[in-house]
Design a protein around this motif. Structure first.
Motif, PDB file in Angstrom:
ATOM      1  N   LEU A 126       0.830  -1.204   0.000  1.00  0.00           N
ATOM      2  CA  LEU A 126       0.000   0.000   0.000  1.00  0.00           C
ATOM      3  C   LEU A 126       0.867   1.258   0.000  1.00  0.00           C
ATOM      4  O   LEU A 126       0.651   2.187  -0.788  1.00  0.00           O
ATOM      5  N   PHE A 127       1.873   1.260   0.851  1.00  0.00           N
ATOM      6  CA  PHE A 127       2.751   2.421   0.954  1.00  0.00           C
ATOM      7  C   PHE A 127       3.492   2.681  -0.366  1.00  0.00           C
ATOM      8  O   PHE A 127       3.521   3.812  -0.852  1.00  0.00           O
ATOM      9  N   ILE A 128       4.052   1.601  -0.943  1.00  0.00           N
ATOM     10  CA  ILE A 128       4.795   1.763  -2.207  1.00  0.00           C
ATOM     11  C   ILE A 128       3.885   2.348  -3.288  1.00  0.00           C
ATOM     12  O   ILE A 128       4.246   3.294  -3.992  1.00  0.00           O
ATOM     13  N   LEU A 129       2.660   1.797  -3.395  1.00  0.00           N
ATOM     14  CA  LEU A 129       1.766   2.241  -4.461  1.00  0.00           C
ATOM     15  C   LEU A 129       1.289   3.679  -4.245  1.00  0.00           C
ATOM     16  O   LEU A 129       1.241   4.470  -5.197  1.00  0.00           O
ATOM     17  N   LEU A 130       0.956   4.017  -3.012  1.00  0.00           N
ATOM     18  CA  LEU A 130       0.524   5.390  -2.738  1.00  0.00           C
ATOM     19  C   LEU A 130       1.638   6.381  -3.050  1.00  0.00           C
ATOM     20  O   LEU A 130       1.420   7.420  -3.671  1.00  0.00           O
TER      21      LEU A 130
END
Lengths: 176, 195
Positions: A17-21
């Motif tokens: 989630l963090f990488i994509l955001l």
């Protein structure tokens, strides 16, 4: 414990989630870049295959012939002398060579002696505190075509020995 | 070294089986373990493709740079031969982070990528100093939560499956620190031999 199992269930999705955001925020074309990077994975797996086949077959020839067990019997007196309990010696010797074999020895020790016995605790600690040196060197060096390992094996095996002795000392201090 | 170890393991096994009457076991092991290795690699393909894809996004977005900047002071001491802001450092640190959290599946692809980057730096078929330090860290294990062991302990009705976490962390720290010390020692010894 609840927190740890909670954490281990959440951590991977949260990392993704963090990488994509962050990628969206930085305007990185995420899908295209993912595919591009993923191709590397296929390449690495392809070059890895022969190294794994070679090493795993060789280790299993040694194991299935009974020679590994005989060898362990032969050199266990040395380990007993430096204070390592004889029950744990097969695990200590197999741990650097084969991860799956070590895991089965650990579960066997825990089953036979009980998880809360000295041997059970020691096996648990040893299993967690060192890794499969030979396997790691094989795949990491193999994947990038390194033929000369120099002193890497010495470092790995000596550190394993220290880890095993440390586990014996710590378990003795903490639980007796 | 590895050539000799590899051949000797198989040779001893086969010769021992001649006298021990376990030749049929050996014969079976050859076939089954070769296919076991292939299965293992196929299992690796999915994690390799997925995590290297994700990490490529992290790299392009600059997350790896942030990570390596964060740990630069320590990392520079452990890996003095890797240039500042080199992508190799980002992969090394993400491998270590994944290992610490017990994400073995994610750690391996990142570690392999780190090796590739270090090979780019050394341009040689001989293990570089940084590679050996990196593998010393990996072989001594960095796991803080030994999840597999805890689950085995639960399976056999331990009163306190997690009581071994702290001892494991202490033992891991000792083996990791000694791995780094042995690594330094052998490195210094090897430079003296060249002189």
């Amino acid at each position: 414990m609840e927190f740890i199992s909670f954490l281990s269930g959440w951590i991977i999705p949260l990392v993704i989630l963090f990488i994509l955001l962050y990628a969206l925020y930085k305007k990185v074309p995420a899908y295209e870049v993912f595919v591009e990077g993923g191709k590397d994975g296929l390449k690495i797996a392809k070059s890895l295959l022969p190294f794994l086949v070679g090493m795993i077959v060789s280790i299993n020839i040694l194991r299935s012939s009974g020679a590994l067990d005989a060898f362990i019997q032969l050199i266990s007196p040395i380990f007993i002398k430096i204070g390592i309990p004889p029950e744990i010696i097969p695990l200590a010797l197999i741990r650097p060579i084969s991860g799956t074999a070590a895991l089965s020895v650990t579960s066997e020790l825990i089953e036979v002696y009980g998880p809360d016995s000295f041997i059970g605790r020691l096996a648990s600690t040893m299993q967690g505190s060192t890794d499969t040196t030979l396997y790691i060197l094989t795949i990491y060096f193999g994947a990038v075509g390194i033929k000369n390992f120099r002193y890497a094996l010495n470092v790995g095996l000596l550190a394993d020995l220290v880890g095993i002795i440390a586990a014996v000392i710590i378990i003795t201090i903490v639980f007796t | 070294m590895i050539n000799i170890i590899w051949a000797i393991m198989a040779i001893i096994g086969i010769v021992y089986a001649m006298f021990n009457g376990t030749m049929s076991d050996v014969n079976e092991a050859i076939l089954s373990s070769a296919s076991e290795a292939v299965t293992l690699t196929i299992g690796l393909i999915s994690v390799l493709v997925f995590w290297l894809g994700m990490m490529e996004i992290a790299k392009k977005a600059g997350i790896l740079d942030i990570l390596s900047n964060l740990f630069k002071p320590i990392a520079k001491r452990i890996f003095p031969e890797i240039p500042e802001n080199d992508p190799a450092m980002g992969y090394i640190l993400s491998n270590i982070t994944a290992n610490i959290f017990g994400l073995g599946n994610a750690a391996t692809p990142l570690g392999l990528k780190a090796m590739e980057e270090m090979k780019r730096l050394s341009k040689s078929n001989v293990a570089s100093r940084s590679m050996i330090t990196f593998l010393a860290l990996n072989t001594s294990s960095l796991t803080l939560f030994p999840t597999i062991v805890i689950s085995i302990r639960m399976q056999y009705d331990s009163l306190s499956p997690t009581e071994i976490i702290v001892p494991t962390i202490i033992a891991t720290s000792i083996s990791t620190i000694s791995a780094l010390l042995f690594d330094r020692y052998f490195y210094i010894k090897s430079t003296k031999n060249i002189k």
